[in-house]
Scaffold this active site. Sequence first.
Site, PDB file in Angstrom:
ATOM      1  N   GLU A   1      -6.328 -12.737  -8.747  1.00 40.94           N
ATOM      2  CA  GLU A   1      -5.768 -12.643  -7.385  1.00 40.94           C
ATOM      3  C   GLU A   1      -6.676 -13.341  -6.380  1.00 40.94           C
ATOM      4  O   GLU A   1      -6.931 -12.817  -5.290  1.00 40.94           O
ATOM      5  CB  GLU A   1      -5.581 -11.162  -7.000  1.00 40.94           C
ATOM      6  CG  GLU A   1      -4.737 -10.376  -7.990  1.00 40.94           C
ATOM      7  CD  GLU A   1      -4.512  -8.918  -7.606  1.00 40.94           C
ATOM      8  OE1 GLU A   1      -4.713  -8.547  -6.437  1.00 40.94           O
ATOM      9  OE2 GLU A   1      -4.137  -8.141  -8.503  1.00 40.94           O
TER      10      GLU A   1
ATOM     11  N   GLU B   1      -6.679  -1.045 -11.055  1.00 40.53           N
ATOM     12  CA  GLU B   1      -7.568  -0.367 -10.104  1.00 40.53           C
ATOM     13  C   GLU B   1      -7.909   1.076 -10.445  1.00 40.53           C
ATOM     14  O   GLU B   1      -8.329   1.832  -9.560  1.00 40.53           O
ATOM     15  CB  GLU B   1      -6.972  -0.460  -8.684  1.00 40.53           C
ATOM     16  CG  GLU B   1      -6.724  -1.897  -8.238  1.00 40.53           C
ATOM     17  CD  GLU B   1      -6.196  -2.013  -6.813  1.00 40.53           C
ATOM     18  OE1 GLU B   1      -5.760  -1.003  -6.239  1.00 40.53           O
ATOM     19  OE2 GLU B   1      -6.220  -3.136  -6.288  1.00 40.53           O
TER      20      GLU B   1
HETATM   21  C1  XIL Z   1      -0.486  -6.513  -2.302  1.00 45.53           C
HETATM   22  C2  XIL Z   1       0.602  -7.460  -1.823  1.00 45.53           C
HETATM   23  O1  XIL Z   1       0.037  -8.731  -1.646  1.00 45.53           O
HETATM   24  C3  XIL Z   1       1.190  -6.964  -0.533  1.00 45.53           C
HETATM   25  O2  XIL Z   1       2.308  -7.752  -0.162  1.00 45.53           O
HETATM   26  C4  XIL Z   1       1.626  -5.506  -0.671  1.00 45.53           C
HETATM   27  O3  XIL Z   1       2.038  -5.024   0.583  1.00 45.53           O
HETATM   28  C5  XIL Z   1       0.492  -4.640  -1.193  1.00 45.53           C
HETATM   29  O4  XIL Z   1       0.006  -5.189  -2.406  1.00 45.53           O
HETATM   30  N1  XIL Z   1      -4.504  -5.794  -5.313  1.00 45.53           N
HETATM   31  C6  XIL Z   1      -3.398  -5.923  -6.108  1.00 45.53           C
HETATM   32  C7  XIL Z   1      -2.146  -6.479  -5.554  1.00 45.53           C
HETATM   33  O5  XIL Z   1      -3.486  -5.682  -7.336  1.00 45.53           O
HETATM   34  O6  XIL Z   1      -1.008  -5.941  -6.184  1.00 45.53           O
HETATM   35  C8  XIL Z   1      -2.068  -6.246  -4.067  1.00 45.53           C
HETATM   36  O7  XIL Z   1      -0.909  -6.927  -3.579  1.00 45.53           O
HETATM   37  C9  XIL Z   1      -3.322  -6.745  -3.394  1.00 45.53           C
HETATM   38  C10 XIL Z   1      -4.529  -6.012  -3.898  1.00 45.53           C
END
Ligand code: XIL
Length: 391
Positions: free
Chosen positions: A297, A149
């Site tokens: 994701e 990110e």
């Molecule tokens: C999220 C998790 O799913 C949550 O449990 C945590 O509280 C915060 O992070 N983008 C990403 C992931 O790259 O690492 C994130 O995961 C969601 C958004």
Amino acid sequence: MLSMKRIIVVFCLLFASVYSDQDPFYLGSTLYAPYMTSPTEPLYSLVMQREFNIAVAENEMKFSGVHGGGQTIYDFSRADAIATLAMQNGMKMRGHTLVWHHAIPSWLSQGNYTSVQLAQILVGHITTVIQHYSQKYPGLILAWDVVNEAYNVEQGYLNEQAALIAAGKDPTDPANIKSPRTIWSKIGQFDAAGNPISTWDPLRDYVRLAFRTARAADPNVKLFYNDYSNEGISTGSTGNYNFVKGLVGEGVPIDGVGMQYHLLLNKPTDVNNYSQSTLLSNLQRYAALGLDIHITELDVRIPTSDATGFIPTTPDLLAAQTQVFANVAATCAQTPACKALLCWGFTYAHSWIPASFAFFGAATPFDQNYVPTPGYLALQKGLLLRKKCCF
Ligand code: XIL
């Protein structure tokens, strides 16, 4: 004349080359060790084993997950529990993630470290974590999300700065800054004597250092840049693409790009935001850079009538979501560079969505009872195109 036996041999060789283990397709999800071993939730493990050949830790491999106790203190116990289960079940893993603006422990955020110290911390972290896995679990990690990110966070900061200036507010007042830079952006700002470095690039300096360090730590594992809002063609996704293209062009060792694909349908017609043509155009321009692509994701959240995120407010939302799953799978399947697709959780029962976006959910391919949703079937059908495309 070719004998029938020869024809069969040639066909088998062709078949073996198309489906060789050299370049398999990976389908996966987050894996949470306590659910995988829970006697009260046998279906979690059953579905994981039946459906997926790759896993990712939702939080356990992040900076605070393995390096939360102090600069020289690492604790791999929770992350290794996942790695061990993945290994036992014949799965690969994606390593997520080495450098991110979130999951920063307080020893780091409150440590008042200088530019040079932060660079040392970054190098130490990346080297230790990558080598822990390449030594303890050789071959398990297919790819690392080395940086997560970076582009979007810097862009968010710059946009807010511009808006504050336009509104006549002080852009340096911490009370006004809701989208701060990542702590890592300080890398490259000052030299060891504390003098400003004129070429400081708050976005690229730490990203370059991260990838070069990762490559030195393990020359074999694939190194990925992972980000969000890059699923179609938009101003943001084009900015993201140009950022990655620039780094690749200057020789930064990036092997692939991860696209998060946290998709949102507020209403059924939002399906048009995720048409196959816009998804495909973005995948293809990254593929043209010679990069691998992983959809890292995937979830497709829709409004739900319950806070637990189990009940879509209307059935047509589920139908639209099914179409989105179909589009995503089909575009990945038709792009040879797209080599993995992972869901961010596979069951409504354990998805991050309801906790993070109130009254949204039903975002995964299995419901709270581990029953496949129509979206699951659409995913499977879309991925079949990969096989059809090659004959
Ligand atoms: C999220 C998790 O799913 C949550 O449990 C945590 O509280 C915060 O992070 N983008 C990403 C992931 O790259 O690492 C994130 O995961 C969601 C958004």
